[in-house]
Motif scaffolding. Structure first.
Motif, PDB file in Angstrom:
ATOM      1  N   GLN A  14     -32.668  -0.519  35.760  1.00 29.91           N
ATOM      2  CA  GLN A  14     -33.148  -1.622  34.920  1.00 29.91           C
ATOM      3  C   GLN A  14     -32.771  -1.392  33.460  1.00 29.91           C
ATOM      4  O   GLN A  14     -32.348  -2.308  32.756  1.00 29.91           O
ATOM      5  CB  GLN A  14     -34.671  -1.751  35.019  1.00 29.91           C
ATOM      6  N   GLN A  15     -32.937  -0.150  33.021  1.00 27.49           N
ATOM      7  CA  GLN A  15     -32.634   0.126  31.617  1.00 27.49           C
ATOM      8  C   GLN A  15     -31.140   0.028  31.347  1.00 27.49           C
ATOM      9  O   GLN A  15     -30.724  -0.395  30.276  1.00 27.49           O
ATOM     10  CB  GLN A  15     -33.178   1.492  31.199  1.00 27.49           C
ATOM     11  N   ARG A  16     -30.317   0.406  32.322  1.00 23.68           N
ATOM     12  CA  ARG A  16     -28.869   0.238  32.147  1.00 23.68           C
ATOM     13  C   ARG A  16     -28.538  -1.237  31.976  1.00 23.68           C
ATOM     14  O   ARG A  16     -27.762  -1.623  31.112  1.00 23.68           O
ATOM     15  CB  ARG A  16     -28.134   0.759  33.370  1.00 23.68           C
ATOM     16  N   VAL A  17     -29.150  -2.059  32.817  1.00 23.16           N
ATOM     17  CA  VAL A  17     -28.887  -3.494  32.744  1.00 23.16           C
ATOM     18  C   VAL A  17     -29.368  -4.042  31.400  1.00 23.16           C
ATOM     19  O   VAL A  17     -28.687  -4.839  30.755  1.00 23.16           O
ATOM     20  CB  VAL A  17     -29.561  -4.240  33.909  1.00 23.16           C
ATOM     21  N   ALA A  18     -30.532  -3.571  30.975  1.00 23.12           N
ATOM     22  CA  ALA A  18     -31.069  -4.033  29.694  1.00 23.12           C
ATOM     23  C   ALA A  18     -30.101  -3.683  28.564  1.00 23.12           C
ATOM     24  O   ALA A  18     -29.898  -4.458  27.624  1.00 23.12           O
ATOM     25  CB  ALA A  18     -32.434  -3.425  29.438  1.00 23.12           C
ATOM     26  N   LEU A  19     -29.509  -2.512  28.680  1.00 24.81           N
ATOM     27  CA  LEU A  19     -28.547  -2.063  27.685  1.00 24.81           C
ATOM     28  C   LEU A  19     -27.314  -2.975  27.697  1.00 24.81           C
ATOM     29  O   LEU A  19     -26.838  -3.427  26.644  1.00 24.81           O
ATOM     30  CB  LEU A  19     -28.141  -0.634  28.026  1.00 24.81           C
TER      31      LEU A  19
END
Ligand SMILES: Nc1ncnc2c1ncn2[C@@H]1O[C@H](COP(=O)(O)OP(=O)(O)O)[C@@H](O)[C@H]1O
Ligand SMILES: [Mg+2]
Lengths: 562, 335
Positions: free
Chosen positions: B138-143
């Motif tokens: 999720q955090q990769r996508v948010a990035l």
């Protein structure tokens, strides 16, 4: 044998005996409510299904379905009901969304007052709204008089308004809950990425309450097409399914057709329940821990129109209910508006007896219901997971069965000559049970939530200290659950006092209930007395609501001191 | 790009959350706002993003005042701790959201999304919904979503702190690589000094709404300016002047002028050495085994010192040892 060994043996014997008692207690806690659920919920529906397939001449088949299609007026009534249902749903969703949004997402003041006013329709039988509309807009209506011209409120327009006002609070409740799950971070992220207000609304707000809207829509639709009271009071010539069924069944004794319609009316809620199940599976994000509630700000371009609409809707509800109370004290509506108590002298045979019956029925429904629900929720935790799931499923099903259908099904289950269960028919107890199972799901879910608040660690600690199941129940579970028990009791009591659609099929000339009396008074042309009787019902229910608030407050205060 | 904060001040009711913060972020540097929870890091980041307005002070981007520019027009990218992916949109839709708002062509959006998915190594998850992803994904996508629109500045608010240790370490490296590759200036909030040291070009160490010290990670570690920074950036021995004068006179050379009470010597545990010696004046109090190194506590001249040692034979609780210090590794901090 040494003394120590004797002691050990005695102690373990004692333990065994107590373990036996515990098992008995738990078995009873599961068996009793499950059995009642079978007899008073599953069995009637099964009987209705059977009856729909058994023609009047005893043959098995779809004869009743054919007969229904051929019954004059049914098609028209069905179309009318659909029109009314869809129109009410559309209006309620838009209006309900505006109100819920205003209360949860803006700084518009008065959210508490709005909530309080919106609670009113739920404290009264549905037909009070129809009655109020007639006082305002009917042939002798206050507003009609002021305008100096006749408004034809009977029929679709009146029904639509009355049903909207009746169903609106329920839609608002659901939508408020859906809108309350906001997380500021979605909005912050969208804001930084460049999304304007409208974009944020359509990309974040709306999609996240999609299921709330669906669920509110189905609730409103079902409530509308199965509502009985308003159709009787303000429907005029606009025939709808609910009244048509009532006539077919109680007037012309066409039970087979009644059973078919009952089954068909299960369809919309069946779909609704299915959608909710899908929604639960795809429950994303909402209510995640660590959610940051959005900062509310005042945006004039948005909040001014919103508060106008909200204000008008709230005022309408208040006016329609208020006028009923007001008119009940007026000598001759709307010509001689002087104070009198004469309408409180009910001239219909039986007088206030139905009110006392309703009170009795409601107390029984609330007591029996609270007890059975508590036992069920207590027992279900000790079941293995598969049976627990099944019981849970059945216990949450009644919400999908409209009152009208449940009432109908009780005829097929309890009005059978020769069946031992038929002794219940015509008794206040059966009315109470019908009301309880009508609102079983809501009570059950409240109870489940309450039970979750019992810390398992506390329970285990008590058990390790040597408490048996009974002591754990008395010392740990019941004290924590008391507020829940009170809430469930009063919820069942209040719903039971005002509901009409289920019990209309079970009342007999000797066993009337309050909401039916209002309807009969209205039918007989004693509109002011109908208003007076309604006011009495609302008084009782409001007193109950107040008692509940006080009890919960008192408990909270006591808990705070502890 | 130059972002200039000039005496930013922010209060919540009576509480001062930010006290005249001045700071400049230049070029394509990676700046960490580091400090304990509640010190105002998020507040500062939100003011930079435009999600919050300061009470006073100025915020300049390339010399232009940002006060009147709403968040949505600043053209920044932001990543929060967690749960900020739109739950109703797929991974690809999330990443492309900023471009859709900017009314980019479909084909362009698709290409950019595919490119970014490749970059964050999740091309196979394009059609998943956020709840079907792990926290790290999720955090990769948010990035990816934050950088999709080529932001002028990336803001990260503790993007790693909701993840477990292993994922956090991996993602830390990825964030650094991504930032280097894109060359977009980045401001990240964290309360983890190790994270800040690994990622930053510069660290802004904050405490109670104030900036304690700004500098490269080595600066903050080796030459902390204040007692707070010395304490927060790893463990250290903080020694009062009069004790140092008596026990380690060699350290007095580097001491700034000022009253005894104004400064403390900051001596990192790795700059103290122990020598097993029967005649030694110090006594070992306690040894904590940490794998490749040990932390040894010794009592010496009325104080306890924290010393980092290899595996020295004869250093056991109760043993007599001699203490020597590496004067070059000592700094003085304001008390
Ligand atoms: N909206 C607010 N209202 C009141 N106080 C706030 C608000 N936001 C933050 N604070 C306070 O400001 C201080 C700094 O908060 P924050 O910037 O979130 O800290 P950090 O991110 O460093 O943990 C905290 O003490 C917090 O309680
Ligand atoms: Mg923070």
């Amino acid at each position: 044998m040494s003394i120590a060994a004797v002691e050990v043996a005695e102690r373990s014997g004692f333990r065994l005996r107590r373990a036996g008692n515990d098992r008995l207690l738990i078995a009873a806690a599961i068996a009793l409510p499950c059995l009642a659920l079978l007899i008073f919920f599953v069995f009637p529906l099964a009987m209705m299904l059977r009856r729909s397939l058994v023609a009047d001449d005893g043959s098995i088949g779809f004869a009743n379905y054919v007969a229904l299609a051929r019954t004059p007026g049914i098609l028209k009534a069905t179309l009318n009901s659909l029109t009314l249902g869809l129109a009410t749903t559309a209006v309620c969703l838009v209006l309900g969304f505006v109100l819920a949004y205003t209360m949860t997402r803006t700084r518009v003041p008065g959210a508490r007052i709005i909530s309080a006013v919106l609670a009113l329709p739920m404290l009264a039988p549905s037909l009070v709204l129809g009655l109020g509309l007639i006082f305002l807009l009917g042939r002798n209506g206050l507003i009609s008089g002021m305008l100096g011209k006749r408004i034809d409120i009977y029929g679709l327009p009146g029904l639509l308004i009355a049903d909207v006002l009746y169903a609106l609070p329920q839609a608002v409740l659901i939508l408020k809950a859906a809108l309350a799950h906001a997380d500021a971070r979605y909005y912050d992220a969208a804001e930084v990425m460049g999304a304007g207000r409208w974009r944020q609304f359509f990309d974040i707000t709306l999609p996240n309450v999609k299921f709330g809207l669906l669920s509110a829509g189905f609730v409103v639709f079902t409530v509308t097409i199965t509502d009985f009271g308003n159709a009787a009071v303000i429907g005029g010539d606009y025939a709808v399914l609910a009244t048509e069924i009532y006539n077919q069944v109680t007037g012309q004794m066409k039970f087979g057709i009644g059973a078919v319609v009952g089954l068909l009316l299960l369809a919309p809620t069946g779909i609704a329940v299915y959608i909710e199940r899908v929604a639960a599976q795809r429950q994303f994000g909402g209510g995640a821990e660590g959610a940051v509630p959005p900062q509310l700000s005042f945006v004039p371009a948005r909040d001014v129109p919103l508060s106008i609409v909200t204000g008008l809707a709230t005022l309408s509800v208040l006016a329609v209910i208020g006028v009923v109370i007001y008119a009940s004290f007026m000598r001759l509506w709307p010509y001689r508006l002087t104070f009198t108590l004469k309408h409180y002298d009910i001239t219909l045979s039986g007088g206030y007896a139905p009110l006392w019956t309703s009170l009795l029925v409601s107390v029984v429904a609330a007591s029996v219901g609270t007890f059975l629900l508590f036992a069920l929720v207590y027992g279900i935790r000790r079941l293995p997971s598969l049976p627990a799931k099944i019981v849970y499923l059945v216990a949450t099903m009644p919400v999908g069965v409209p009152g009208l259908v449940l009432g109908l099904s009780y005829i097929f289950a309890f009005n059978i000559a020769g069946s031992p269960l038929s002794v219940l028919y015509g008794s206040a107890l059966l009315l109470a049970l019908c009301n309880f199972y009508h609102y079983h799901t809501q009570g059950f879910l409240t109870m489940v939530t309450g039970m979750r608040a019992v810390p398992p660690a506390l329970e285990e600690a008590a058990t390790c200290l040597g408490s048996g199941a009974g002591e754990v129940l008395a010392n740990v579970i019941i004290p924590v659950m008391t507020p829940t028990l009170i809430s469930v009791f009063f919820f069942l009591f209040m719903r039971s006092m005002v509901t009409l659609s289920a019990v209309i099929f079970l009342v007999t000339p000797s066993l009337g209930i309050a909401a039916v009396s209002v309807m009969r008074l209205d039918e007989a042309g004693f509109v002011s007395q109908a208003a007076a009787f309604s006011t009495c019902i609302m008084l009782v229910v409001c007193a109950a609501a107040l008692a509940m608030q006080l009890a919960l407050k008192w408990l909270a205060a006591r808990g705070g001191r502890r | 790009m130059t972002l200039e904060l000039d005496r930013l001040h922010k209060t919540f009711d009576d509480f001062t959350a930010l006290d005249r913060i001045s700071l400049t972020v230049e070029g394509s540097e990676f700046v960490c706002l580091l400090g304990p929870s509640g010190c105002g890091k998020t507040t500062l980041l939100r003011i930079i993003a435009g999600l919050l307005t300061q009470d006073s002070g100025r915020l300049l981007l390339d010399g232009k005042d940002l006060s009147a520019v709403p968040a949505r027009e600043r053209g920044f990218g932001i990543v929060f701790q967690s749960y900020s992916l739109f739950p109703n949109m797929t991974v690809a839709e999330n990443i492309g959201y900023g471009m859709r708002i900017r009314k980019a062509e479909r084909a362009k959006i698709a290409a950019r999304v595919a490119e970014l998915l490749e970059l964050i190594k999740l091309p196979h998850l394009a059609d998943r919904l956020p709840y079907q992803l792990s926290g790290g994904q999720q955090q990769r996508v948010a990035l990816a979503r934050a950088v999709a629109v080529d932001p002028r500045l990336i803001l990260l608010d503790e993007p790693l702190s909701a993840l477990d240790a292993k994922v956090r370490a991996d993602l830390r490296v990825e964030i650094r690589e991504l930032q280097r590759r894109l060359g977009i200036p980045t401001v990240m909030v964290t309360h983890d000094q190790e994270e800040a040291m690994m990622l930053s070009d510069r660290i802004v160490c904050m405490n109670a709404g104030r900036i304690e010290q700004v500098g490269a990670p080595q600066d903050l570690y080796l030459r902390p300016a204040t007692k707070f920074v010395a304490d927060f950036m790893g463990s250290s021995n903080l020694l009062p002047t009069d004790w140092v004068r008596d026990a380690m006179p060699a350290l007095m050379n580097s001491r700034p002028d000022g009253a005894d009470a104004d400064y403390l010597a900051c001596l990192r545990p790795e700059h103290v050495r122990l020598q097993p010696l029967d005649a030694g004046e110090a006594r070992v109090v306690d040894v904590t085994f940490l794998g490749n190194i040990s932390r040894t506590k010794v009592a010496w001249k009325g104080r306890e010192l924290m010393v980092q040692t290899g595996h020295v034979g004869g250093v056991a609780p109760g043993a007599a040892v001699a203490v020597s210090v590496d004067a070059a590794g000592c700094g003085w901090v304001r008390a």
